[in-house]
Design an enzyme around this catalytic site. Structure first.
Site, PDB file in Angstrom:
ATOM      1  N   GLY A  62      70.326 -28.944 -34.027  1.00  0.00           N
ATOM      2  CA  GLY A  62      69.486 -28.918 -32.829  1.00  0.00           C
ATOM      3  C   GLY A  62      69.692 -27.666 -32.017  1.00  0.00           C
ATOM      4  O   GLY A  62      69.544 -26.540 -32.521  1.00  0.00           O
TER       5      GLY A  62
ATOM      6  N   ASP B 164      69.704 -39.933 -26.544  1.00  0.00           N
ATOM      7  CA  ASP B 164      68.355 -39.971 -27.121  1.00  0.00           C
ATOM      8  C   ASP B 164      67.870 -41.381 -27.453  1.00  0.00           C
ATOM      9  O   ASP B 164      66.675 -41.571 -27.680  1.00  0.00           O
ATOM     10  CB  ASP B 164      68.309 -39.116 -28.402  1.00  0.00           C
ATOM     11  CG  ASP B 164      68.257 -37.635 -28.079  1.00  0.00           C
ATOM     12  OD1 ASP B 164      68.433 -37.287 -26.898  1.00  0.00           O
ATOM     13  OD2 ASP B 164      68.052 -36.832 -29.008  1.00  0.00           O
TER      14      ASP B 164
ATOM     15  N   HIS C  89      65.696  -6.671  -8.179  1.00  0.00           N
ATOM     16  CA  HIS C  89      64.719  -5.760  -8.747  1.00  0.00           C
ATOM     17  C   HIS C  89      65.374  -4.826  -9.752  1.00  0.00           C
ATOM     18  O   HIS C  89      66.502  -4.401  -9.521  1.00  0.00           O
ATOM     19  CB  HIS C  89      64.117  -4.931  -7.597  1.00  0.00           C
ATOM     20  CG  HIS C  89      62.943  -4.111  -8.031  1.00  0.00           C
ATOM     21  ND1 HIS C  89      61.757  -4.672  -8.445  1.00  0.00           N
ATOM     22  CD2 HIS C  89      62.801  -2.768  -8.118  1.00  0.00           C
ATOM     23  CE1 HIS C  89      60.909  -3.700  -8.765  1.00  0.00           C
ATOM     24  NE2 HIS C  89      61.522  -2.544  -8.584  1.00  0.00           N
TER      25      HIS C  89
HETATM   26  P1  FAD Z   1      73.228 -37.189 -31.191  1.00  0.00           P
HETATM   27  O1  FAD Z   1      73.681 -35.855 -30.755  1.00  0.00           O
HETATM   28  O2  FAD Z   1      72.058 -37.231 -32.085  1.00  0.00           O
HETATM   29  O3  FAD Z   1      74.474 -37.871 -31.909  1.00  0.00           O
HETATM   30  C1  FAD Z   1      74.411 -39.134 -32.503  1.00  0.00           C
HETATM   31  C2  FAD Z   1      75.485 -39.237 -33.591  1.00  0.00           C
HETATM   32  O4  FAD Z   1      75.698 -40.598 -33.946  1.00  0.00           O
HETATM   33  C3  FAD Z   1      75.079 -38.523 -34.874  1.00  0.00           C
HETATM   34  O5  FAD Z   1      76.154 -37.739 -35.347  1.00  0.00           O
HETATM   35  C4  FAD Z   1      74.791 -39.676 -35.843  1.00  0.00           C
HETATM   36  O6  FAD Z   1      74.989 -39.311 -37.182  1.00  0.00           O
HETATM   37  C5  FAD Z   1      75.800 -40.700 -35.362  1.00  0.00           C
HETATM   38  N1  FAD Z   1      75.492 -42.098 -35.731  1.00  0.00           N
HETATM   39  C6  FAD Z   1      74.277 -42.709 -35.738  1.00  0.00           C
HETATM   40  N2  FAD Z   1      74.433 -44.028 -36.044  1.00  0.00           N
HETATM   41  C7  FAD Z   1      75.757 -44.234 -36.247  1.00  0.00           C
HETATM   42  C8  FAD Z   1      76.555 -45.370 -36.573  1.00  0.00           C
HETATM   43  N3  FAD Z   1      76.004 -46.577 -36.720  1.00  0.00           N
HETATM   44  N4  FAD Z   1      77.896 -45.216 -36.723  1.00  0.00           N
HETATM   45  C9  FAD Z   1      78.473 -44.005 -36.559  1.00  0.00           C
HETATM   46  N5  FAD Z   1      77.773 -42.896 -36.228  1.00  0.00           N
HETATM   47  C10 FAD Z   1      76.436 -43.016 -36.062  1.00  0.00           C
HETATM   48  N6  FAD Z   1      68.486 -30.503 -26.273  1.00  0.00           N
HETATM   49  C11 FAD Z   1      68.708 -29.613 -25.282  1.00  0.00           C
HETATM   50  O7  FAD Z   1      69.221 -29.987 -24.222  1.00  0.00           O
HETATM   51  N7  FAD Z   1      68.368 -28.291 -25.432  1.00  0.00           N
HETATM   52  C12 FAD Z   1      67.829 -27.819 -26.571  1.00  0.00           C
HETATM   53  O8  FAD Z   1      67.536 -26.617 -26.675  1.00  0.00           O
HETATM   54  C13 FAD Z   1      67.598 -28.729 -27.632  1.00  0.00           C
HETATM   55  N8  FAD Z   1      67.086 -28.300 -28.793  1.00  0.00           N
HETATM   56  C14 FAD Z   1      66.924 -29.173 -29.822  1.00  0.00           C
HETATM   57  C15 FAD Z   1      66.409 -28.692 -31.021  1.00  0.00           C
HETATM   58  C16 FAD Z   1      66.232 -29.548 -32.081  1.00  0.00           C
HETATM   59  C17 FAD Z   1      65.694 -28.998 -33.386  1.00  0.00           C
HETATM   60  C18 FAD Z   1      66.572 -30.933 -31.934  1.00  0.00           C
HETATM   61  C19 FAD Z   1      66.380 -31.873 -33.095  1.00  0.00           C
HETATM   62  C20 FAD Z   1      67.081 -31.430 -30.752  1.00  0.00           C
HETATM   63  C21 FAD Z   1      67.262 -30.555 -29.677  1.00  0.00           C
HETATM   64  N9  FAD Z   1      67.756 -30.996 -28.459  1.00  0.00           N
HETATM   65  C22 FAD Z   1      67.949 -30.097 -27.438  1.00  0.00           C
HETATM   66  C23 FAD Z   1      68.038 -32.426 -28.218  1.00  0.00           C
HETATM   67  C24 FAD Z   1      69.539 -32.733 -28.314  1.00  0.00           C
HETATM   68  O9  FAD Z   1      70.048 -32.285 -29.539  1.00  0.00           O
HETATM   69  C25 FAD Z   1      69.747 -34.227 -28.149  1.00  0.00           C
HETATM   70  O10 FAD Z   1      69.173 -34.632 -26.929  1.00  0.00           O
HETATM   71  C26 FAD Z   1      71.210 -34.636 -28.144  1.00  0.00           C
HETATM   72  O11 FAD Z   1      71.881 -34.205 -29.295  1.00  0.00           O
HETATM   73  C27 FAD Z   1      71.318 -36.152 -28.015  1.00  0.00           C
HETATM   74  O12 FAD Z   1      72.658 -36.546 -28.026  1.00  0.00           O
HETATM   75  P2  FAD Z   1      73.069 -38.030 -28.403  1.00  0.00           P
HETATM   76  O13 FAD Z   1      74.507 -38.147 -28.017  1.00  0.00           O
HETATM   77  O14 FAD Z   1      72.106 -38.980 -27.832  1.00  0.00           O
HETATM   78  O15 FAD Z   1      72.919 -38.154 -29.984  1.00  0.00           O
END
Ligand code: FAD
Length: 597
Positions: free
Chosen positions: A131, A418, A570
């Site tokens: 990401g 997310d 500036h």
């Molecule tokens: P995640 O970071 O997705 O982590 C979840 C983790 O849980 C993963 O490792 C997954 O494998 C694991 N998991 C899932 N189910 C289980 C289970 N049952 N048991 C154990 N592990 C599990 N955000 C920004 O702020 N700025 C940006 O510029 C930006 N750019 C992005 C670009 C891209 C291409 C993408 C795809 C996303 C981007 N984002 C950006 C969004 C950002 O990456 C997410 O908002 C953030 O990572 C969400 O964090 P999270 O903790 O919710 O989940």
């Protein structure tokens, strides 16, 4: 020591470390076997359950593990925790470390299910691996393109390839790209493989530092998929053995995964997503990007700047939910710098051709062949594997979780990041919500997460940063009569001096070669609140850097007068916000003639 950790890793970057979790003294790689030394022989003996031999001398115990282990992990031997966190991404890691800092006994699960193309990655979640981080590095690489290809020569850099040289090379090689030097010719040839190597090396170093961060915070890390067996019991499988543990509080932070429509034949098998792009082993070359949201545009933007022939298939509009005027500006600038757009078009089928390319048939258009098809049509919450019904937690039809202050309908189960229904999907949002939540749980604090006025930036070649309301949202919320919009469109000093031009296909006339104004500065103000700024929008270079500070101004309830009284820096693009003079309602042109002051 009541719990025990087993250190595991694949390609050890060093031969020993100190400052491990209490009880560990040294850690050494001996080819594919691992040695741990620590004082507590009782703890050491429990490691034998994981396989290996045990020796003891007067000072320390040594466990030699006779198994090849593919990732660093700490294996919990205890089964009762204050907090279990499921998901080691932005939100989960932040919550787990902060809770441990507050004195809680914490376990964190993280496991990456490979993408449909088999791509997998390490600890840190989406942001670090697939990401924000790899995306921003590729965006940075892309920003060098126009400098090498155009501006550099104008500013005296001899190794830059001028437009003329470029055209000569293109003619000579018949390259199917904007820049002939892609993959091979000329001094400044763009090399996808080198880029991926740099990006992935950095990502791996971050994976490693996250593992170290958990260890030093004394968080038990389990590299396995967790699921509910009951409201407080989690089960997971490690080394083919099913185990379980219980926790008083459980935080779900499992993030999302890219969604590929099931009903497009060939899409799942032949296309890639952002989960695959940043580690792609071969150059993507001629690429179709499907989608019109920010991930689609960011990827299309950097691939175009690398010189690839890139088409974006957009079902309806670009950047739904963002300010329309700014979204259209982003699209216009991308088109003028070489990205092709097909509107009201979606792929109907994807078929592998004998020449290795993918034939895409479109609804509402003809067909074309591409080397790569990248789907960026949205992301689904990764909650299905959690077996939430065993805990009594419900989800929306899209798998998202509804919470009030991150608490689900089951009081000891929380959700972050997310997977939350109706909250911004951004890394700093997940981190902040996680930290505040665990301080409420374990730190006697009361502060709640504020999901309003969250700044964000889209890293297209000319970035778009915003905070607060779009013009459309402001009108819907406060009525058109109560809103005043201030605007300026202009060309950055440096781009004007370099005479950056539109690509050929975007020129309507011989004389119409200059790039459209590359900056759009926009403030949306509320008349009945002393012209308080409720929307900040900026399309231009470094919008991420510009927007961060402005978000603070909005949070402090800055008015238009505050902006006007603030002295600009500036010559910058950001100074345009200090004294915006033209309102949309005046009917005057907001396109600046250029020049200083
Ligand atoms: P995640 O970071 O997705 O982590 C979840 C983790 O849980 C993963 O490792 C997954 O494998 C694991 N998991 C899932 N189910 C289980 C289970 N049952 N048991 C154990 N592990 C599990 N955000 C920004 O702020 N700025 C940006 O510029 C930006 N750019 C992005 C670009 C891209 C291409 C993408 C795809 C996303 C981007 N984002 C950006 C969004 C950002 O990456 C997410 O908002 C953030 O990572 C969400 O964090 P999270 O903790 O919710 O989940």
């Amino acid at each position: 020591m009541s719990s025990l950790s087993l250190l595991r890793y694949s390609t050890p970057p060093w031969s020993s470390i100190s400052n491990c979790r209490a009880g560990f003294r040294t850690f050494r790689n001996i080819s594919s076997t691992f040695r741990l030394q620590f004082h507590h022989s009782k703890s050491a003996k429990t490691l034998l359950a994981a396989g290996g031999t045990f020796q003891q001398n007067s000072n320390s115990s040594v466990v030699k593990l006779n198994q090849s282990i593919d990732s660093f992990s700490t294996v919990a031997m205890d089964s009762q925790y204050d907090l279990a966190v499921i998901g080691g991404g932005s939100g989960g890691l932040a919550a787990a470390k902060e809770a441990a800092h507050c004195g809680a006994k914490v376990v964190l699960f993280d496991f990456v299910t490979p993408s449909s193309q088999g791509t997998k990655w390490g600890l840190g979640g989406t942001c670090v691996n697939v990401g924000c981080v790899p995306k921003k590095l590729m965006h940075y690489a892309a920003s060098m393109g126009p400098v090498f290809h155009h501006d550099g020569a104008a500013f005296g850099w001899k190794n830059s390839i001028s437009k003329d040289t470029n055209e000569r090379l293109a003619n000579a090689e018949g390259a199917n790209s904007k820049y002939s030097r892609i993959e091979g010719s000329g001094e400044n040839a763009f090399d996808w493989i080198s880029l991926v190597k740099t990006v992935q090396n950095h990502v791996r170093s971050l994976n490693f530092s996250y593992r170290g961060g958990l260890r030093s915070a004394q968080v038990q890390y389990i590299n396995a998929t967790a699921r509910f067996k009951g409201p407080t019991e989690l089960v997971y499988t490690l080394n083919n053995v099913e185990k379980s543990l219980t926790a008083k509080h459980i935080i779900l932070a499992t993030g999302g995964r890219p969604y590929i429509p099931e009903d497009v034949p060939g899409a799942k098998e032949l296309s890639i997503t952002s989960d695959d792009l940043f580690s792609l082993k071969t150059p993507p070359r001629k690429t179709l990007v499907v989608g019109g949201a920010y991930i689609a545009l960011e990827c299309a933007g950097f691939l175009t700047e690398f010189g690839y022939d890139v088409t974006v298939a957009v079902r309806s509009i670009l950047l739904r939910g963002f300010d329309r005027q700014c979204s259209e500006k982003v699209g216009q600038l991308m088109a003028e710098t070489g990205t092709k757009f097909l509107y009201s078009v979606t792929p109907k089928s994807l078929t592998q051709q004998s020449n290795g390319r993918i034939l895409v048939e479109f609804n509402g258009a003809s067909s074309d062949e591409f080397d790569t098809v990248l789907y960026a049509t949205g992301r689904s919450a990764d909650t299905i594997k959690l077996n939430l019904s065993a805990a009594g937690v419900s989800t929306t039809s899209s798998g998202k979780i509804h919470t009030i202050n991150e608490q689900t309908e089951v009081p000891h189960i929380y959700a972050l990041g997310d997977i939350l229904d109706g909250k911004p999907e951004l890394t700093p949002v997940a981190i902040k919500a996680g930290e505040l939540l665990v301080r409420r749980l374990f730190g006697n604090e009361t502060a709640l997460m504020n999901y309003k006025e969250i700044p964000t930036t889209i890293f297209t070649p000319f970035e778009y940063g915003c905070c607060g309301l779009s013009e459309e949202e402001a009108i819907a919320l406060y009525s058109a009569e109560n809103i005043e919009t201030f605007l300026s469109e202009f060309v950055s000093l440096e781009i004007a001096a370099a005479h950056r031009e539109k690509i050929e296909s975007q020129r309507e006339h011989e004389f119409d070669t200059a790039l459209s104004p590359n900056c759009l500065s926009k403030l949306i103000c509320l008349k009945n609140e002393n012209m308080r700024v409720v929307g900040f929008h900026y399309v231009g270079r470094n919008a991420g850097e510009v927007t961060q500070g402005m978000a603070l101004a909005l949070r402090l309830k800055a008015t238009k007068e505050d902006f006007d009284h603030c002295v600009g820096i500036h010559p910058t693009d950001a100074e345009s916000f200090m004294g915006l003079a033209v309102t949309k309602s005046s009917g005057e042109s907001w396109v600046a003639a250029g020049g200083c002051g």
